[in-house]
Design a protein around this motif. Structure first.
Motif: not given
Length: 449
Positions: A300-305
């Motif tokens: 599960l990642c954020d917008a920056s990867g």
């Protein structure tokens, strides 16, 4: 795609004609099948000049068949089918069924307003408005692996039945370039054979380094260096509503990317495995990004990867994604993984009780003094709870200053502390309300908190 109004009108007129025609054809077939009934349900007379052969002498009295109700039911069924066609088919073409029957369907000519662009129709995506996640996917997918497992159940009491090999599929995240893979404990817990498939398609035998069932985290090692390790984020800085991207192998479809948002934080959920083991996971990240069986252990990642969580479970009535996915915060997963890789034991504080959540119905049935709380069903000898004189039958209503509505509240509060911390426990015992202070100790190998 473009919809030609003239073509649509012709389709709908054809549907109306054949629907009505099929209704009458169906009624005529039924009448003929009844062995000689007219439109009113009466017996038809033989044609002039023909002699109706006599009926054979009956052996026993026969009940006279009543064709009227049967005929009416058949006609009603035919009409119902025709009406369904008339109502459903126009809806498929976006036309009001009432307008179709009244003959009000018409084409839209040049210069007339149809509510639809003359050049194109925009297809609205379920994720329209979300950030383009192709950049995130390109960063994350090389660091996500597929994990296939095989396990053989223990022999049964019938030795002539050979145990059947059980296979499973999950996901994992490359934690370090030297071959350490982060995944869920429930993905590899009973595995006797582990195969890790990289994004490149290369396959490697995996070995379980260690696991922490309480946090549902495990580490697997493969004999490979120079791997593309994932970037680690900070789950303590998450906010509700931010972008969340899921990468994994749902149902075995490797390198699948889905997107959504962080729906909520600090969720507590009880879980149970196929072998009956129960657990409570705390501080979970909730997301509406589609998660399905096989996503477990994936990223599960954020917008920056950057990795913000390890996908672990879903809440579903169908067994598939319903927009309620949950992940273990990366800060928790990282701490556990570092301890497992270093060979350190995982610390879990406990007070030494096993309990059951009290509901209003249970409270009424057993005439309990409270309608919410945790009913103590077992106390571990020489545990913090035992030393504080808490015993079986007591009801915990408050812990560390927080009200207790369920046994999960007790578990989550205890696990949020460290071994050696002191917490207060308020409980009902023998008709009186008491408050004691406990010192949390290291959890023993027993299914209690």
């Amino acid at each position: 795609m473009l919809i030609n109004p003239d073509k649509a009108r012709r389709h709908l007129e054809t549907v109306r004609y054949y629907a009505i025609k099929s209704c009458f054809e169906y009624m005529r077939t039924l009448l003929n099948a009844q062995g000689g009934l007219d439109m009113n349900g009466n017996e038809k007379q033989a044609p002039p000049g023909k002699i109706t052969p006599p009926l054979p002498k009956p052996v026993a009295p026969r009940r006279k068949r009543i064709w009227g109700p049967v005929l009416l039911a058949s006609i009603a069924a035919g009409i119902t089918g025709a009406l369904l066609v008339l109502l459903v088919m126009p809806a498929i073409f976006g036309v009001n069924p009432y307008d179709l029957v009244r003959g009000k369907v018409k084409s839209v000519g040049v210069g007339e307003s149809s509510g639809v662009s003359a050049n194109k129709i925009n297809v609205v995506s379920p994720t329209q408005g979300a950030t383009n996640v192709s950049g995130v996917a390109s960063k994350v997918t090389p660091a996500v692996v597929n994990i296939d497992t095989k396990s053989t159940p223990q022999e049964t009491m019938f030795p002539f039945f050979s145990p059947r090999v059980q296979e499973g599929t999950g996901s994992g995240v490359i934690y370090s370039a030297n071959g350490y893979i982060l995944t869920n404990n429930h993905v590899v817990s009973d595995a006797q054979d582990i195969t890790v498939t990289l994004a490149s398609g290369e396959e490697f035998k995996g070995k379980k380094v260690g696991a922490d069932p309480d946090n549902d985290i495990a580490v697997v090692k493969i004999d490979k260096t120079g791997l593309p390790a994932i970037a680690i984020g900070d789950s303590d800085k998450l906010v509700v509503g931010q972008l969340a991207v899921v990468v994994g192998s749902p149902l075995g479809f490797e390198q699948t990317v889905t997107a959504g948002v962080v729906s909520a934080l600090h969720r507590t959920l009880g879980t149970s495995s196929l072998n009956g083991n129960q657990n409570v996971l705390i501080d979970l990240i909730q997301t509406d990004a589609p998660i399905n069986p096989g996503n477990s252990g994936g990223a599960l990642c954020d917008a920056s990867g950057k990795l913000i969580g390890v996908n672990t479970l879903i809440a579903s009535t169908s067994g598939g994604s319903e927009g309620l996915g949950f992940a273990i915060p990366v800060n928790t997963a990282k701490k556990v993984a570092d301890d497992l890789i270093a060979g350190r034991s995982i610390s879990h504080p406990y007070i030494g009780v096993l309990g059951q959540t009290i509901s209003e119905s249970i409270a009424t049935q057993y005439n309990l003094p409270v309608s919410k709380g945790a009913y103590v069903t077992r106390v571990v000898p020489d545990s913090p709870a035992d030393k504080a004189k808490i015993k079986t039958g007591d009801i915990i209503v408050q812990i560390d200053g927080k009200p207790v509505k369920s046994m999960d509240d007790v578990i989550s509060t205890v696990r949020s502390h460290k071994v050696g911390d002191k917490i207060s426990v308020t409980y009902h015992s023998g008709g009186s309300k008491k408050t004691v202070e406990l010192t949390l100790e290291e959890k023993r190998n027993t299914p209690v908190e």
